[in-house]
Design a protein around this motif. Structure first.
Motif, PDB file in Angstrom:
ATOM      1  N   ARG A 100      12.000 -32.945  37.738  1.00 31.40           N
ATOM      2  CA  ARG A 100      12.374 -31.528  37.813  1.00 31.40           C
ATOM      3  C   ARG A 100      12.864 -31.004  36.465  1.00 31.40           C
ATOM      4  N   TYR A 101      13.556 -31.877  35.686  1.00 34.98           N
ATOM      5  CA  TYR A 101      14.018 -31.454  34.368  1.00 34.98           C
ATOM      6  C   TYR A 101      12.863 -31.137  33.435  1.00 34.98           C
ATOM      7  N   VAL A 102      11.796 -31.937  33.558  1.00 33.94           N
ATOM      8  CA  VAL A 102      10.688 -31.726  32.631  1.00 33.94           C
ATOM      9  C   VAL A 102       9.714 -30.667  33.141  1.00 33.94           C
ATOM     10  N   GLY A 103      10.074 -30.023  34.257  1.00 33.19           N
ATOM     11  CA  GLY A 103       9.303 -28.863  34.691  1.00 33.19           C
ATOM     12  C   GLY A 103       8.183 -29.154  35.668  1.00 33.19           C
ATOM     13  N   ALA A 104       8.306 -30.270  36.431  1.00 31.16           N
ATOM     14  CA  ALA A 104       7.276 -30.544  37.436  1.00 31.16           C
ATOM     15  C   ALA A 104       7.413 -29.521  38.560  1.00 31.16           C
ATOM     16  N   SER A 105       6.285 -29.031  39.022  1.00 32.95           N
ATOM     17  CA  SER A 105       6.324 -28.081  40.136  1.00 32.95           C
ATOM     18  C   SER A 105       6.719 -28.837  41.405  1.00 32.95           C
ATOM     19  N   PHE A 131       4.070 -30.995  42.712  1.00 27.24           N
ATOM     20  CA  PHE A 131       3.853 -32.239  41.971  1.00 27.24           C
ATOM     21  C   PHE A 131       4.903 -33.282  42.340  1.00 27.24           C
ATOM     22  N   ALA A 153      17.587 -27.303  44.236  1.00 26.14           N
ATOM     23  CA  ALA A 153      18.220 -26.780  43.004  1.00 26.14           C
ATOM     24  C   ALA A 153      17.223 -26.699  41.866  1.00 26.14           C
ATOM     25  N   GLN A 208      20.563 -25.169  37.275  1.00 28.42           N
ATOM     26  CA  GLN A 208      20.957 -26.096  38.334  1.00 28.42           C
ATOM     27  C   GLN A 208      22.128 -25.488  39.092  1.00 28.42           C
ATOM     28  N   LEU A 262      10.798 -21.568  38.688  1.00 24.29           N
ATOM     29  CA  LEU A 262      11.745 -22.465  38.026  1.00 24.29           C
ATOM     30  C   LEU A 262      11.064 -23.560  37.187  1.00 24.29           C
ATOM     31  N   PRO A 263      10.045 -24.270  37.732  1.00 24.27           N
ATOM     32  CA  PRO A 263       9.408 -25.300  36.899  1.00 24.27           C
ATOM     33  C   PRO A 263       8.859 -24.738  35.588  1.00 24.27           C
ATOM     34  N   TYR A 264       8.274 -23.528  35.657  1.00 22.24           N
ATOM     35  CA  TYR A 264       7.690 -22.932  34.445  1.00 22.24           C
ATOM     36  C   TYR A 264       8.786 -22.554  33.453  1.00 22.24           C
ATOM     37  N   ARG A 317      11.663 -24.169  33.211  1.00 25.31           N
ATOM     38  CA  ARG A 317      12.218 -25.414  32.641  1.00 25.31           C
ATOM     39  C   ARG A 317      11.304 -26.038  31.595  1.00 25.31           C
ATOM     40  N   ARG A 318      10.008 -25.714  31.668  1.00 25.19           N
ATOM     41  CA  ARG A 318       9.100 -26.237  30.638  1.00 25.19           C
ATOM     42  C   ARG A 318       9.366 -25.579  29.281  1.00 25.19           C
ATOM     43  N   CYS A 324       2.945 -31.285  34.121  1.00 18.80           N
ATOM     44  CA  CYS A 324       2.612 -29.875  33.939  1.00 18.80           C
ATOM     45  C   CYS A 324       1.102 -29.650  33.916  1.00 18.80           C
ATOM     46  N   HIS A 332       7.278 -30.251  24.928  1.00 21.92           N
ATOM     47  CA  HIS A 332       6.758 -28.973  25.433  1.00 21.92           C
ATOM     48  C   HIS A 332       6.761 -27.899  24.349  1.00 21.92           C
TER      49      HIS A 332
END
Lengths: 304, 249
Positions: free
Chosen positions: A213-218, A221, A304, B74, B97-99, B101-102, B130, B177
């Motif tokens: 989640r930190y590295v931006g996985a959807s 995923f 979160a 978070q 959110l994932p986008y 955080r990238r 990603c 990234h």
């Protein structure tokens, strides 16, 4: 496509890497599927048994030697055959009755006096009904006809068999219900165990989920590999269950068949005939259970 | 138009500006976080500009990590607001959110590397999730590993690395990234002085290349060494903001 391949690969890798935990989950899944399969097989056996027992319910009319000719009996048989619900009528003459007598597994001393020269065995008509429940009606139809005087006293076999047959049928019904209840009970316990162990395997990887989640996985995923694992639990559980069932069927069918031989139920054959249906049901339940539990368990990490 | 941060769609853009004009990247307005009656962060208002190196200092438990969690979303403030690249994070939907955080890199005290993956795989993992193409991953990971000087250790597992090397691997993962913002939460907490200075120097070099860096730490030597902006927190409050400060409690 590349992402899908990565998800599948990740799911497979995680499954293999945490092999002790996943082995536990797979075995519990197998146990659940065995519970369900045993319940299904039991229900199949009882159903088969009940059908066989019901097909054995027939009506036999014995005739006095002095009152009627063979031709009259066959004529009566033809008339009965025309009635609704009659599946088959078989005439047994004195010679055939003697052959059956000689085959009976009884003491030779009782058998010996009866032979070509002295044959008190009565001729008979065996009537098999399409539906055993109709037999009572058939008995009363025949009893009201004037043919009554040619029939031996108390020589209608149905009435004395009825009680035994009814008791057998009620026992099979009870066994079927008790088996279903027990399987359901243990099945529910096993399902809870599967849910718990899958949750444990996912909790053990909380760090990994956090990193993803930190590295931006959807969310898809993150969830994907766990769903792949859920599918693997179902597929492997089905394979293990099928092997277990076939092995057990092979090992015990000999002794089971001996018990049920007179009812014509072949345990091993029963499993073989229904194998694909069983595999289909196991696979559907296993995969569905694995996927649903995995999705629910991983969901709380995706908030979160 | 210059792209600042891409957060889902539509893309966030800001008008091109003169390079001398400071562009705010982070804006907090009276941000407060309460857990029951206790305030972990209380009424923090600040602006961090693009390209800045900011040290967030204070003793353990003063609210540094909560403030950082506002930026990674978070945690959300109980009251007040947090803007990143002009976007109010409260408006960010779960699917975006994932986008988001990238576009930010985060480094932690405990490295958070996957132990069963090599250095290369750990860094590549951030791109794999990603959906970046394999060839692109190879190129970008090699480049970032060279930047943190870990090229020759790329096939080693985290357990085979020193603390400093692990943290450099974590920084490489955060940078792969190409984020505008790098957040380091106590990155030297588990390191000896030599490795600590290595990491601080690396963060400094990353900042020199244009990335905004926020370093949360209670390491006095690290802060004093780089002579950059220092934000001091006490009991959840921002009590001082020095342009080129030292660690003073």
């Amino acid at each position: 496509m590349e992402t899908f391949q990565r998800i599948v690969k990740l799911g497979y890798t995680n499954f293999w890497r945490n092999r002790w935990l996943t082995l536990g989950a797979t075995l519990l899944m197998t146990l659940t599927l065995i519970m369900i399969s045993v319940s299904l097989v039991l229900s199949l056996i009882v159903q088969d048994l009940a059908t066989t027992i019901r097909s054995k319910i027939d009506l036999t009319i014995y005739f006095r030697d002095d009152a009627v000719l063979d031709s009259d009996i066959t004529a009566l048989g033809d008339r009965i055959k025309l009635q609704n619900g009659v599946a088959e009528v078989t005439f047994t003459d004195k010679r055939a009755a003697l052959t059956i007598w000689n085959r009976l597994p009884i003491n030779e001393n009782i058998k010996r006096p009866v032979g070509e020269s002295y044959n008190p065995l009565p001729r008979s008509l065996q009537i098999r009904s399409e539906n055993p429940d109709n037999i009572q009606g058939l008995v009363s139809t025949i009893a009201t006809q004037d043919s009554q005087k040619i029939i031996c006293n108390e020589c209608v076999s149905y009435s004395k068999n009825k009680e035994t047959v009814d008791r057998l049928l009620s026992i099979t019904r009870f066994v079927q219900k008790a088996g279903l209840f027990l399987s359901l009970f243990f099945g529910i316990i096993a399902v809870f165990n599967v849910m718990n162990i899958i949750r444990i395997t996912i909790n053990a990887r909380a760090d990994e989920i956090e990193i993803m989640r930190y590295v931006g996985a959807s969310n898809a995923f993150v969830r994907g590999p766990f769903i792949v694992e859920g599918i693997l639990y179902g597929v492997l559980g089905t394979i293990f269950t099928t092997i277990f069932l076939l092995l057990i069927a092979y090992l015990v069918s000999g002794s089971i068949n001996t018990v049920f031989v007179s009812f014509g139920v072949d345990f091993f054959q029963l499993i073989i005939v229904n194998l694909w249906t069983l595999i289909g049901i196991q696979l559907a339940i296993g995969v569905l259970l694995g996927v649903i539990v995995s999705s629910i368990s991983v969901r709380r990490f995706l908030k979160a | 138009m210059q792209e600042i941060l891409t957060v889902g769609s539509p893309r966030l853009t800001r008008p091109a500006t003169d390079s001398k004009v400071k562009v705010p990247l982070i804006e907090m307005k009276a941000a407060t976080k309460k857990y029951g009656s206790r305030a972990a962060v209380s009424d923090v208002t600040l602006v961090i500009y693009e390209g800045e190196f900011v040290c967030l200092v204070g003793q353990s438990g003063v609210g540094k990590t909560t403030l950082i969690k506002f930026l990674t979303k978070q945690e959300s403030p109980s009251s007040g607001s947090v803007f990143v690249a002009g976007r109010n994070l409260a408006d960010l939907r779960g699917s975006e959110l994932p986008y988001y955080r990238r576009k930010i890199g985060v480094v932690f005290q405990d490295f958070k590397l996957l132990p069963q993956k090599t250095v290369f795989e750990n860094v590549a993992f951030a791109l794999e999730v990603c959906g970046v193409a394999r060839a692109d991953i190879l190129r970008r990971v090699e480049k970032v590993l060279d930047l943190v000087n870990l090229g020759r250790r790329k096939n080693n597992y985290p357990s085979e690395l020193s603390g400093g090397e692990r943290q450099r691997a974590a920084i490489a993962r955060a940078l792969v990234h190409g984020p505008k913002l790098l957040i380091a939460d106590e990155p030297t907490g588990n390191l000896d002085p030599v490795n600590t200075f290595e990491i601080i120097d690396l963060l400094y070099r990353i900042n020199q290349k244009g990335t905004t860096v926020i370093l949360a730490t209670h390491n006095r030597q690290a802060v004093d060494r780089i002579q950059k902006r220092v934000l001091l927190m006490k009991s959840g409050k921002l009590v001082s903001d020095q342009k080129t400060g030292k660690y003073v409690i």
